[in-house]
Enzyme design. Sequence first.
Site, short mmCIF file in Angstrom:
data_model
loop_
_atom_site.label_atom_id
_atom_site.label_comp_id
_atom_site.label_asym_id
_atom_site.label_seq_id
_atom_site.Cartn_x
_atom_site.Cartn_y
_atom_site.Cartn_z
N TYR A 1 1.03 -1.27 -0.03
CA TYR A 1 -0.01 -0.14 0.11
C TYR A 1 0.78 1.47 -0.03
O TYR A 1 1.89 1.52 0.81
CB TYR A 1 -0.90 0.03 1.42
N GLN B 1 -10.88 0.83 2.00
CA GLN B 1 -11.32 0.04 0.78
C GLN B 1 -10.22 -0.62 0.15
O GLN B 1 -10.29 -1.68 -0.60
CB GLN B 1 -12.34 0.67 -0.17
N ASN C 1 -2.88 6.45 6.85
CA ASN C 1 -3.60 7.17 7.85
C ASN C 1 -4.16 6.49 8.73
O ASN C 1 -4.11 5.03 8.94
CB ASN C 1 -4.49 8.25 7.35
N THR D 1 4.11 10.03 11.45
CA THR D 1 5.33 9.75 11.57
C THR D 1 5.94 10.72 12.58
O THR D 1 5.15 11.46 13.51
CB THR D 1 6.23 10.53 10.33
N GLN E 1 10.08 16.33 9.59
CA GLN E 1 8.98 15.30 9.98
C GLN E 1 7.67 15.91 10.34
O GLN E 1 6.78 15.47 9.80
CB GLN E 1 9.61 14.61 11.11
N HIS F 1 5.20 16.50 7.31
CA HIS F 1 4.39 15.39 6.65
C HIS F 1 2.96 15.52 7.15
O HIS F 1 2.14 15.17 6.43
CB HIS F 1 4.81 14.20 7.55
N GLU G 1 2.07 -34.52 30.12
CA GLU G 1 1.05 -33.58 29.63
C GLU G 1 -0.21 -34.42 29.30
O GLU G 1 -1.13 -33.87 28.99
CB GLU G 1 1.49 -33.08 28.39
#
Length: 445
Positions: A135, A199, A228, A251, A273, A276, A430
């Site tokens: 992704y 999705q 996200n 991040t 950073q 972002h 056992e």
Amino acid sequence: MSVPAPFLAVTDLRARTLTAAELTAALPRAELDVDAATAAVRPVVEDVAARGAAAVLDASERFDGVRPEHLRVPQAELQRALEELDPQIRAALEESAARVRRVDSAQERPEETVEVVPGGTVSQRWVPVRRVGLYVPGGRAVLPSSVVMNVVPAQVAGVEEIVLASPPQKEFGGLPHPTILAACALLGVREVVAAGGAQGIALLAHGAEDLGDGVALEPVDLVTGPGNVYVVAAKRLVRGVVGIDAEAGPTEIAILADATANPAFVAADLISQAEHDPLAASVLVTDDEALVGAVEAELAAQVPKALHRGRIEEALRGMQSGVVLVDDIDQGLAVVDAYGAEHLAIQTADATAVAARVTNAGAVFVGSHSPVSLGDYAAGSNHVLPTGGSSRFNGGLGVQTFLRGIHVVHYDRDALATARSAATTLAAAEGLPAHGTAIDIRFES
């Protein structure tokens, strides 16, 4: 004339002795409500599992403002994007990929065989995941570098099939951003789908009988890549149906610095950073109060010049960012280990020795000339890293992410005899006597 408020709130831990739990609670941290996001995206994920491509198209129209003509990106579009790619960007992507490939190739694990007793061996084979879904987000920034960071280690591991998902863009007719497509074509990824958010993750995990081109999309075995909070929530929901790399949130950077640090470098790294996302975390840990003032002055000078000034200011002034004052570097190390940053920069005297003592971090950047943004693009390391303190139990994306260790056990009769007593004794203890019988029967006439 009013004095501007400082960018970074200060937490003073000097002369304080805290337990690990108290220390963790005292540190700046983003509030990421994955549970609420999970409730929000569950209907989307379930709809995709039930209706396949039609549900993805409906969700894309709702969330991305576009209904893609093709969920599966045509090969001609991939090739066109590569042909139209800026030559400088192409060269930079090729350099980035070469460096990541060099590191990953050196970190492949060979098959290992241990002779436990004469005639009895246990081997471990490293077998690639057969089919993976990668992704690549498409929100505030276009991230072709994330194509490199996901694809290259999968290829080095020997993954047989790679499918990459990235959100459709309204301004590009429902296709993912052309730079993303070009990076896919450059690396030889031919199966690309225009699907983002929850999705997109659900489509990778559950597949679809027909993407609208008469061809099915086979489900993957593993999903990797950043996104996200809704992507994180979707990955949580499909975990178990498929494997996932981690739940990576916004991040974050932590910088452990002392009086030797260059305040301009520190400020620039914090800003890099914060650029972002308004939820990005920028944390400075230092034993030098004078450095704090110098960094604030640099922030005041550098932030107004930044392209994304608004989101940078929001991130730096958010509850997830700040300064932590400590007594000394020893306490500073305790703080950064409790924080477990995605990116940890060490800008101290004898930075190499200090970095060697770090136990929790996604990646460590040592010294004044190893900025975090180098790791984002061209260090050879991977920038898909654990966030939110999960570096305590997770590592970053790499060739090992795409490999599974399989034990292969090979004992002859004499070797089995040496283990017979221990194995049958434990089977009896056992209450599983058939386990013991399966061994004893091999020694009957």
